[in-house]
Scaffold this active site. Structure first.
Site, PDB file in Angstrom:
ATOM      1  N   PRO A 130     -17.920  23.903  -2.578  1.00 48.00           N
ATOM      2  CG  PRO A 130     -15.994  25.045  -1.899  1.00 48.00           C
ATOM      3  CD  PRO A 130     -17.423  25.270  -2.326  1.00 48.00           C
ATOM      4  CD1 TRP A 131     -14.241  18.889  -1.739  1.00 41.26           C
ATOM      5  CD2 TRP A 131     -12.940  19.608  -0.061  1.00 41.26           C
ATOM      6  NE1 TRP A 131     -12.948  18.980  -2.212  1.00 41.26           N
ATOM      7  CE2 TRP A 131     -12.131  19.416  -1.213  1.00 41.26           C
ATOM      8  CE3 TRP A 131     -12.345  20.058   1.116  1.00 41.26           C
ATOM      9  CZ2 TRP A 131     -10.757  19.666  -1.208  1.00 41.26           C
ATOM     10  CZ3 TRP A 131     -10.988  20.319   1.123  1.00 41.26           C
ATOM     11  CH2 TRP A 131     -10.200  20.113  -0.029  1.00 41.26           C
ATOM     12  CE  LYS A 155     -22.464  17.955  -6.680  1.00 44.64           C
ATOM     13  NZ  LYS A 155     -21.045  17.854  -6.289  1.00 44.64           N
ATOM     14  CD  GLU A 225     -13.442  32.239  -3.485  1.00 46.10           C
ATOM     15  OE1 GLU A 225     -12.862  31.239  -3.961  1.00 46.10           O
ATOM     16  OE2 GLU A 225     -13.347  32.571  -2.303  1.00 46.10           O
ATOM     17  CB  CYS A 258      -9.771  30.072  -1.626  1.00 43.70           C
ATOM     18  SG  CYS A 258     -10.562  28.654  -2.415  1.00 43.70           S
TER      19      CYS A 258
END
Length: 447
Positions: A130-131, A155, A225, A258
């Site tokens: 993710p970012w 990716k 995750e 998170c």
């Protein structure tokens, strides 16, 4: 078609990156497979040495990595510097532990036979990250995967490919060609990677994304995750530093973590004092000085949507202090919400922003039930003075990681992973190596 990344501090387009499609992904995975055999054939000592050289390359070029992280996320330089140092430490950690022995059994286990276990790499691992921590989330996945002898096709998020593309350049120099390949693009690029001929998938992101990965993966190894929505139980005898620590952890990276504290649960007797102390701490946190913006327009819209739908009262919010050219960015203040019903969207959904909700429970046991009464179960914390009581609560909390009188403190040495809708699999520690290896039992008949 290329995609344009935007500076979250200003909302202004900053750079164009390629968007890879099916043929590009096929070539990347094919090249990785050709390199995987040679990488896996290296001794653990040689893989370790090359990973140490990669760590040194990142450390030597740390300023460039910090610039890339700040450009993609808008986070303050101090946060980015700490995260790059953490990435270097992670690479060095896995360079060391891969030379250890994970075998669960060896020796004379069957009469007249000698047995041992070989841990073998899976082959090519597809990684989607993710970012929120562009380089660090990538390193969490690729460091153990590479150490275990796999090639990796990674990716990055569409909005934050900068630092991982720089890492791929360094990896090509010190690990060898196509041992680590980065495939920038959008969500469709990620789906194509998952559907490709990779042997396993490691995904960090949303629940919806994780469910999609799981559906496309079939029988292949999957490590997920996902979201957190983490509780923090604050008891009446909580130490004085509790409130500043919770607000600092909640606003770090603009709350886009998170494992960040999201839901503070107190007892009725200390509800008002807890709200007041958190509000006072939040007043001192300033977006634009202490933490950065939200990452993208979608995340900004999610933040606004959940807060607008909430029935809670805003007890306090911090300031947004930015330069004039940053006023078009994705800035939101830190917020303390109180008086929430249990089904409030600010409680049941992960906001992923600098927001703390505060609820009251009737007893410590009720507080634990409230903490566990959401679909996510990634991390939690409990704050108080009685060590035995706190440890008892830590056993009852449904989470893969529990902190006592602290929050959001992690190290390469200790495992991290979720339960329920927060995912499956393990990041960090020596246990993460087993996510990217499979055991082979070898038994030999002896004379």
């Amino acid at each position: 078609m290329p995609s344009t990344a935007t500076d979250p501090r200003t909302g202004v387009p900053r750079q164009v990156f390629p968007t890879l499609r099916e043929d590009d992904i096929h070539r990347a995975v094919h090249s990785a497979r050709l390199s995987a055999a040679g990488w896996a054939a290296l001794t653990t000592g040689e893989r370790s040495r090359r990973l140490l050289r990669l760590a040194a390359a990142v450390e030597d070029d740390a300023a460039a990595y910090v610039r890339s992280e700040c450009a993609g996320t808008g986070k303050p330089r101090s946060e980015a510097e700490g995260e790059i140092a953490n990435c270097v430490d992670l690479l060095r950690f896995y360079a060391g532990v891969v030379r250890g022995d994970l075998s669960p059994a060896s020796g004379h286990r069957i009469p007249g036979r000698e047995s041992w276990v070989r841990w073998e790499p899976l082959g090519v691992v597809g990684v989607v990250v993710p970012w929120n921590y562009p380089l660090m989330m990538a390193i969490w996945r690729l460091a153990p995967a590479l150490a275990a002898g796999n090639a990796v096709v990674l990716k990055p998020a569409e909005t934050t490919p900068d630092s991982v593309l720089l890492l791929a350049e360094h990896a090509a120099e010190v690990l060898g060609p196509d041992v680590l390949t980065v495939t920038p693009g959008d969500r469709e690029t990620g789906r194509l990677l998952v559907a490709s001929d990779v042997d396993a998938i490691a995904f960090t992101g949303s629940l919806q994304g994780g469910l999609d990965v799981h559906a496309r993966a079939g029988v292949r190894r999957v490590s997920l995750e996902l979201g957190g929505n983490c509780p923090a139980i604050v008891l009446p005898d909580a130490p004085a530093h509790t409130y500043e620590d919770l607000v600092a952890a909640c606003t770090y990276n603009a709350g886009q973590s998170c494992a960040a504290p999201a839901r503070v649960i107190t007892l009725a007797e200390n509800f008002d004092s807890t709200v007041s102390a958190l509000a006072e701490a939040m007043r001192g946190r300033r977006a634009g000085a202490d933490f950065g913006p939200l990452n993208n327009p979608d995340q900004l819209a999610r933040y606004d949507s959940i807060l607008n739908a909430s029935k809670a009262a805003i007890r306090e919010q911090g300031d947004v202090v930015v330069a004039p050219d940053e006023r078009g960015g994705y800035w939101r203040p830190g917020v303390v919400l109180a008086d929430l019903p249990d089904d409030d969207p600010a409680v049941t959904e992960e906001i992923f922003g600098p927001v703390l909700t505060v609820q009251a429970a009737d007893s410590p046991e009720h507080a634990v039930r409230m903490a566990n009464d959401v679909p996510q179960a990634l991390a939690a914390s409990v704050w108080g003075d009685s060590v035995s009581g706190l440890l008892g609560i830590s056993r009852e909390l449904q989470a893969g990681e529990v902190w006592v009188n602290c929050h959001l403190e992690q190290t390469a040495d200790l495992p991290h992973g979720g339960r329920k809708q927060s995912g499956s699999g393990t990041d960090l520690s020596v246990l993460a190596l087993t996510e990217y290896q499979r055991p082979k039992t070898v038994t030999v008949r002896i004379a």
